[in-house]
Design a protein around this motif. Structure first.
Motif, PDB file in Angstrom:
ATOM      1  N   GLU A  45     137.813 -17.478 -18.193  1.00 52.98           N
ATOM      2  CA  GLU A  45     137.779 -16.474 -18.835  1.00 52.98           C
ATOM      3  C   GLU A  45     136.779 -15.753 -19.860  1.00 52.98           C
ATOM      4  O   GLU A  45     136.513 -14.453 -19.739  1.00 52.98           O
ATOM      5  N   TRP A  95     140.480 -22.661 -16.831  1.00 52.09           N
ATOM      6  CA  TRP A  95     140.719 -21.199 -17.011  1.00 52.09           C
ATOM      7  C   TRP A  95     139.976 -20.458 -18.204  1.00 52.09           C
ATOM      8  O   TRP A  95     139.681 -19.450 -18.047  1.00 52.09           O
ATOM      9  N   TYR A 129     142.998 -13.815 -15.853  1.00 53.16           N
ATOM     10  CA  TYR A 129     142.644 -15.216 -16.194  1.00 53.16           C
ATOM     11  C   TYR A 129     143.183 -15.910 -17.429  1.00 53.16           C
ATOM     12  O   TYR A 129     143.711 -17.081 -17.331  1.00 53.16           O
ATOM     13  N   LYS A 173     145.660 -19.126 -17.509  1.00 49.33           N
ATOM     14  CA  LYS A 173     145.524 -20.288 -18.338  1.00 49.33           C
ATOM     15  C   LYS A 173     146.890 -20.384 -19.207  1.00 49.33           C
ATOM     16  O   LYS A 173     146.976 -21.735 -19.651  1.00 49.33           O
ATOM     17  N   ASP A 183     143.712 -27.919 -16.687  1.00 47.80           N
ATOM     18  CA  ASP A 183     143.514 -26.576 -15.994  1.00 47.80           C
ATOM     19  C   ASP A 183     143.362 -25.658 -17.009  1.00 47.80           C
ATOM     20  O   ASP A 183     142.572 -24.652 -16.971  1.00 47.80           O
TER      21      ASP A 183
END
Length: 332
Positions: A21, A17, A50, A54, A13
Motif C-alpha cells: 500500500e 499488504w 490494497y 490489508k 499478510d
C-alpha cells in the motif's frame, strides 16, 4: 489470463499488504503528479484497494476499524490543510492584492475619463480628417501616412525621440523600438501604435489607438465592479471555518482510542507477566527454590516458558580428574 491473490486471516499478510500500500501511494503520486499534502483526492484508487485487502487479512475487528479510520482521518486532514491554505491565500488577497488592483483600476478610470472629452471633441469622419506631421497639416490619409513614413526614414539617432506632430488634440512622438517604429500620443495616459510600410494602414492604426478609448473606459469600469465583488468574497472565504471540523475531531478521538487499546497487551499476557514478577528470584536467594512441577491443566492456563526458564537449575560442574568412566577406573 486471470490472477488470483490469496490472503490468510490472522497471519503476516496484513503487514505485507501494508508495505505494498505505501509503495503504491508514492508511485501513484509520481505517475500522476499528485501530492497528498494539497488535495484529498490524491489518495490513489489502487492504493485504497490494497488497504482493503490489508484489512481483510486481519482477524480483529478493531484493526479493521482502525484501518478505515486511518484513511478517513488522513483525507479529512488533507482537506483541512487545503482549506487552511485557501484561507491564507484569500487573506493575502483581501489585504494586498485586491486593494492594490482596485486602486490601480480607479486611477485608470480617472485618466481615461479625463482623456475621453479630448477625443470626442476631435472626431474623425470621411470628409473631416486632419493630421499635422512635422509642422505640415494633411487632410488626406494617404498623404499623412506617407509623411509619417518619411519622418521615420529621416531619423538619424534611433535612441532619440522625435516630436512628430498632432492628431485629434493629442501630441504625437516618434520613437524606434529596436527594428520597429512606434507613434505615441500622451495626455493623462499614453496611447501607442506600431507602424508598418503601409501609409494608409499607419493612419488607421494611430486613429484606432484613440478611437478605442471609450471601450477601454467601459472595460475598466466593469473590471472595477468585478474586483470589488471578489474582494468581498475573499473576506468571507478567509473567515469561513472548516466545514468538517466536528467530523475530524470525532474520528480522530476514536482513532486515538483504538490506538491505545491495541497497544495494550492481552489479559492472559498480563496474568503471565504478573506471575513472573511474583515468582522468587533465584539469583538473589541463598538457596535455590524448590521446583514443584505442576501440570498445565491443573494450573488453569498454558505453561509459561519464562517461568520454566527462571526455575531451570543447571547441573553441578564435574571436578577435575573425575571425567573417566567407572569402567576405565576398574581396569586401572
Amino acid at each position: 489470463m486471470k490472477m488470483f491473490k490469496y490472503v490468510t486471516k490472522g497471519t503476516f499478510d496484513a503487514y505485507n499488504w501494508g508495505l505494498v500500500e505505501n509503495k503504491q501511494k508514492f508511485i501513484g503520486q509520481i505517475m500522476t503528479s499528485k501530492s497528498p499534502a494539497r488535495s484529498a483526492e490524491d489518495v490513489d484508487a489502487t492504493a485504497l484497494s490494497y488497504a482493503e485487502v490489508k484489512a481483510l487479512a486481519t482477524g480483529d475487528d478493531r484493526i479493521r476499524e482502525k484501518m478505515d479510520l486511518d484513511v478517513q482521518v488522513s483525507k479529512l486532514k488533507m482537506l483541512k490543510a487545503n482549506h487552511t491554505s485557501q484561507q491564507y491565500e484569500m487573506q493575502d488577497k483581501a489585504l494586498k492584492y485586491y486593494p492594490q488592483k482596485i486602486a490601480e483600476t480607479k486611477l485608470l478610470i480617472e485618466a481615461l475619463t479625463a482623456d475621453l472629452p479630448t477625443v470626442q471633441a476631435h472626431p474623425v469622419k470621411d470628409d473631416a480628417f486632419s493630421m499635422t506631421v512635422m509642422g505640415q497639416t494633411y487632410t488626406e490619409r494617404k498623404a499623412a501616412g506617407e509623411a509619417v513614413i518619411k519622418a521615420c526614414m529621416l531619423m538619424d539617432d534611433p535612441e532619440k525621440i522625435v516630436d512628430l506632430g498632432e492628431f485629434r488634440g493629442f501630441p504625437m512622438q516618434l520613437r524606434c523600438d529596436g527594428s520597429k517604429f512606434r507613434v505615441t500620443m500622451k495626455q493623462n495616459l499614453t496611447y501607442s501604435a506600431e507602424l508598418s510600410d503601409d501609409a494608409v494602414g499607419n493612419v488607421t492604426r494611430i486613429n484606432n489607438a484613440l478611437e478605442s478609448l471609450a471601450e477601454r473606459l467601459d472595460a475598466q469600469k466593469a473590471r472595477l465592479t468585478t474586483l470589488e465583488s471578489e474582494l468581498e468574497n475573499a473576506k468571507e472565504e478567509a473567515g469561513r471555518p472548516f466545514p468538517k471540523e466536528e467530523e475530524l475531531r470525532e474520528k480522530s478521538a476514536r482513532l486515538n482510542q483504538l490506538n491505545r487499546e491495541l497497544s495494550r497487551p492481552d489479559k492472559k499476557e498480563d496474568e503471565q507477566e504478573q506471575e513472573v514478577e511474583e515468582s522468587p528470584d533465584l539469583e538473589d536467594a541463598g538457596e535455590p527454590a524448590p521446583v514443584v512441577p505442576m501440570p498445565a491443566a491443573a494450573a488453569g492456563h498454558k505453561p509459561s516458558i519464562r517461568q520454566a526458564l527462571r526455575n531451570y537449575e543447571p547441573p553441578a560442574p564435574v571436578q577435575s580428574g573425575m571425567e573417566r568412566t567407572p569402567r576405565k577406573e576398574a581396569v586401572l
